[in-house]
Design a protein around this motif. Structure first.
Motif, short mmCIF file in Angstrom:
data_model
loop_
_atom_site.label_atom_id
_atom_site.label_comp_id
_atom_site.label_asym_id
_atom_site.label_seq_id
_atom_site.Cartn_x
_atom_site.Cartn_y
_atom_site.Cartn_z
N LYS A 223 -11.71 -0.39 -7.22
CA LYS A 223 -11.97 -0.76 -5.83
C LYS A 223 -10.70 -1.36 -5.20
O LYS A 223 -10.37 -1.06 -4.05
CB LYS A 223 -13.13 -1.77 -5.80
CG LYS A 223 -13.66 -2.09 -4.43
CD LYS A 223 -14.85 -3.02 -4.53
CE LYS A 223 -15.01 -3.80 -3.25
NZ LYS A 223 -15.94 -3.40 -2.33
N MET A 224 -10.02 -2.19 -5.97
CA MET A 224 -8.82 -2.83 -5.43
C MET A 224 -7.67 -1.82 -5.26
O MET A 224 -6.96 -1.84 -4.27
CB MET A 224 -8.38 -3.98 -6.33
CG MET A 224 -7.31 -4.83 -5.68
SD MET A 224 -6.72 -6.13 -6.75
CE MET A 224 -5.46 -5.25 -7.68
N GLN B 192 -7.45 0.08 -2.10
CA GLN B 192 -6.83 -0.62 -0.97
C GLN B 192 -5.31 -0.48 -0.98
O GLN B 192 -4.65 -0.71 0.03
CB GLN B 192 -7.22 -2.11 -1.01
CG GLN B 192 -8.70 -2.36 -0.81
CD GLN B 192 -9.01 -3.85 -0.82
OE1 GLN B 192 -9.12 -4.45 -1.87
NE2 GLN B 192 -9.13 -4.46 0.35
N PHE B 193 -4.77 -0.15 -2.15
CA PHE B 193 -3.32 0.07 -2.27
C PHE B 193 -2.96 1.54 -2.07
O PHE B 193 -1.83 1.94 -2.30
CB PHE B 193 -2.83 -0.37 -3.65
CG PHE B 193 -2.63 -1.87 -3.77
CD1 PHE B 193 -1.42 -2.45 -3.44
CD2 PHE B 193 -3.66 -2.68 -4.20
CE1 PHE B 193 -1.23 -3.82 -3.54
CE2 PHE B 193 -3.48 -4.06 -4.30
CZ PHE B 193 -2.26 -4.63 -3.97
N GLY B 194 -3.95 2.34 -1.68
CA GLY B 194 -3.70 3.76 -1.49
C GLY B 194 -3.59 4.53 -2.80
O GLY B 194 -2.99 5.60 -2.86
N ILE B 195 -4.14 3.96 -3.87
CA ILE B 195 -4.14 4.64 -5.17
C ILE B 195 -5.58 5.05 -5.48
O ILE B 195 -6.48 4.20 -5.50
CB ILE B 195 -3.57 3.72 -6.28
CG1 ILE B 195 -2.11 3.38 -5.97
CG2 ILE B 195 -3.71 4.36 -7.66
CD1 ILE B 195 -1.48 2.35 -6.89
N LYS C 17 0.85 -1.19 0.00
CA LYS C 17 0.00 0.00 0.00
C LYS C 17 0.88 1.24 0.00
O LYS C 17 1.92 1.26 0.66
CB LYS C 17 -0.90 -0.01 1.24
CG LYS C 17 -1.89 1.12 1.23
CD LYS C 17 -2.78 1.12 2.46
CE LYS C 17 -3.73 2.31 2.36
NZ LYS C 17 -4.63 2.38 3.49
N ARG C 18 0.43 2.24 -0.73
CA ARG C 18 1.13 3.53 -0.68
C ARG C 18 0.68 4.24 0.60
O ARG C 18 -0.51 4.48 0.77
CB ARG C 18 0.77 4.39 -1.90
CG ARG C 18 1.59 4.11 -3.14
CD ARG C 18 1.26 2.79 -3.75
NE ARG C 18 2.15 2.48 -4.89
CZ ARG C 18 2.48 1.26 -5.27
NH1 ARG C 18 2.01 0.21 -4.63
NH2 ARG C 18 3.24 1.07 -6.30
N LEU D 5 2.10 8.08 -4.81
CA LEU D 5 3.16 8.03 -3.79
C LEU D 5 4.14 6.91 -4.08
O LEU D 5 3.75 5.82 -4.47
CB LEU D 5 2.55 7.79 -2.41
CG LEU D 5 1.87 8.96 -1.72
CD1 LEU D 5 1.20 8.49 -0.45
CD2 LEU D 5 2.88 10.05 -1.40
#
Lengths: 341, 132
Positions: free
Chosen positions: B86-87, B90-93, A328-329, B129
């Motif tokens: 949606k996925m 969860q990765f912060g994107i 995760k970022r 990021l």
């Protein structure tokens, strides 16, 4: 002639891979006849120094299970790499990152907060004491291994020769690998010592699969009493079989499938799949809401897709650190935080 | 800093119009990487993830509108992108970093506008990021 020397080591793991070695049952006696086990912290009393004192390449093969979460694990992986001619990443965690790799949806700070801070309701820690790499006590200095921000697979830390997949690897694959290594019949470096087809290819429930699957409603396995003779996807239960390598059971049928549970993906992707989650999204998107798709509004589609509660966690259950996006970022994952000693 | 984006265009609908639209070729910063696909259905989620893995700020898929795709793949594309959004969250994107646009034959102007809007949105969001 001296016997070949074998080492086993565990990093961030649950101990299941050690069980998998013991699960060789009587076969382990054959292995012990052929080799000298020189290091196996879980089962026998060896010290790290015993390994440090060995000559480089003195160990024939080191089986390392578990992901890399701490300094200590990284140091031991590097040490075993130096002392062993062949390093085998043993099990899902060292192969792909595994269940401990799911921690890559957080970072050290958030993990410590939920374990030692106010985030954990069962912890009474008014002074906010957290583990430190170095603590001064009257008797001297106490040290703990540093806890990394990001979990890694073994090959993200050291060079790996072979992989035995699975959570945990089935004994028949382990035995096959040991025999191949001892007889010198080694495949190409980097090989995953398991079949290349997908689990779906081998699945006996294939016969029950309709020509065209169209999922109207996604169900979690806990919400249904699934028919053991029916394809899970046809029932609306997400099964990772389409994107997962077969071989978890010698008989061909998946281990979980035979226990009436959908495949969770511990064997990782077959060779043609680059990213398990990406591939699973493509596979699911083709069959979820297929029937009557032309009449569905954007909202209908969203409602249906939202039934997949935790796509990233489900698809990358065993492989987050080795996925294309890896973690995760976070707002500033690289920063030095107060837990970093 | 110019936003780095990847635009997937359908070889049969949106791309021919794009070729005819001179203005689109004036892309001095080369900020929009346009990739022709045989059909939006061919743009797999893995391809989109690969773009993010290569530091893309965002990905746009130009697909034929409802009932216009000869392979009925645009419906699958819609579902694929909604699930991927949606996925990625969860990765912060941000899900807004993936955009699906319905573009028909002869709608080059609409496509150009959509690309410009997307670039502007990405400029506001900045790069994804870094994880290193």
């Amino acid at each position: 002639m001296p016997k070949p020397k074998v080492a086993f080591y565990w990093c961030a793991s649950c101990g299941g891979c050690e069980e998998a070695i013991v699960d060789l049952n009587e076969d382990i006696l054959k292995v012990v006849e052929l080799v000298d086990i020189v290091f196996w912290p879980c089962a026998m009393d060896f010290k790290y120094d015993d390994v440090r004192k060995m000559k480089d390449n003195e160990i024939t093969v080191a089986f390392i299970n578990g992901a890399i979460r701490t300094d200590e694990q990284e140091e031991m992986a590097n040490l075993l790499r130096k002392k062993a001619q062949i390093v085998v990443a043993f099990g899902s965690c060292s192969h792909l990152g595994g269940i401990p790799g799911l921690a890559n949806f957080w970072d050290r700070e958030t993990i410590f907060e939920s374990s030692y801070g106010k985030g954990c309701p069962s912890v009474d820690n008014p002074d906010g004491i957290v583990p430190q790499t170095v603590s001064k006590v009257p008797e001297g200095e106490l040290t703990l291994p540093a806890f990394h921000n990001t979990v890694k697979s073994l090959d993200q830390v050291i060079d790996v020769d072979y992989y035995i997949p699975g959570c945990a690897p089935p004994p028949y694959l382990t035995m096959k690998a040991i025999v191949a290594i001892l007889s010198g019949e080694l495949p190409e470096k980097g090989a995953i010592l398991a079949p290349e087809k997908t689990l779906c290819d081998e699945c006996s429930l294939n016969d029950s699969k309709p020509e065209k699957i169209s999922i109207k409603e996604i169900k979690r396995i806990s919400e249904v009493i699934s028919d053991p003779e029916k394809c899970f996807l046809a029932e609306g239960v997400i099964c990772m079989g389409p994107v997962t390598r077969s071989g978890c059971s010698e008989e061909g049928d998946g281990k979980c499938i035979s226990a009436n549970m959908p495949c969770r993906g511990c064997f990782g992707p077959p060779p043609e799949v680059k990213d398990v989650g990406g591939k699973m999204i493509s596979a699911l998107a083709s069959i979820v809401g297929l029937e009557g798709e032309e009449n569905m509004s954007e909202e209908d589609v969203e409602k249906l897709i939202n039934q997949i509660v935790d796509p990233a966690g489900y698809f990358y259950r065993f492989s987050l650190p080795t996925s294309l996006l890896r973690r995760k970022r976070m707002s500033n994952p690289a920063k030095e935080d107060r837990y970093n000693g | 800093m110019n936003p780095k984006s990847v635009i997937f265009c359908c070889s049969w609908s949106s791309y021919p119009g794009l070729q005819l639209s001179e203005s689109l070729y004036e892309d001095p910063g080369k900020q929009n990487n346009i990739i022709i696909s045989m059909c939006s259905g061919r743009v797999s989620a893995e391809l989109i993830l690969e773009a993010f893995n290569n530091d893309a700020w965002g990905v746009m898929v130009a697909s034929c509108p409802n009932e216009k795709c000869e392979h009925d793949a645009n419906y699958k594309t819609r579902r694929r992108i909604i699930l991927l959004q949606k996925m990625l969250e969860q990765f912060g994107i941000k899900p807004e970093r993936i955009k699906l646009e319905w573009i028909d034959k002869g709608e080059a102007a609409k496509l150009k506008l959509a690309i410009d809007d997307f670039s502007n949105e990405l400029r506001k969001m900045g790069p994804v990021l870094s994880i290193n």
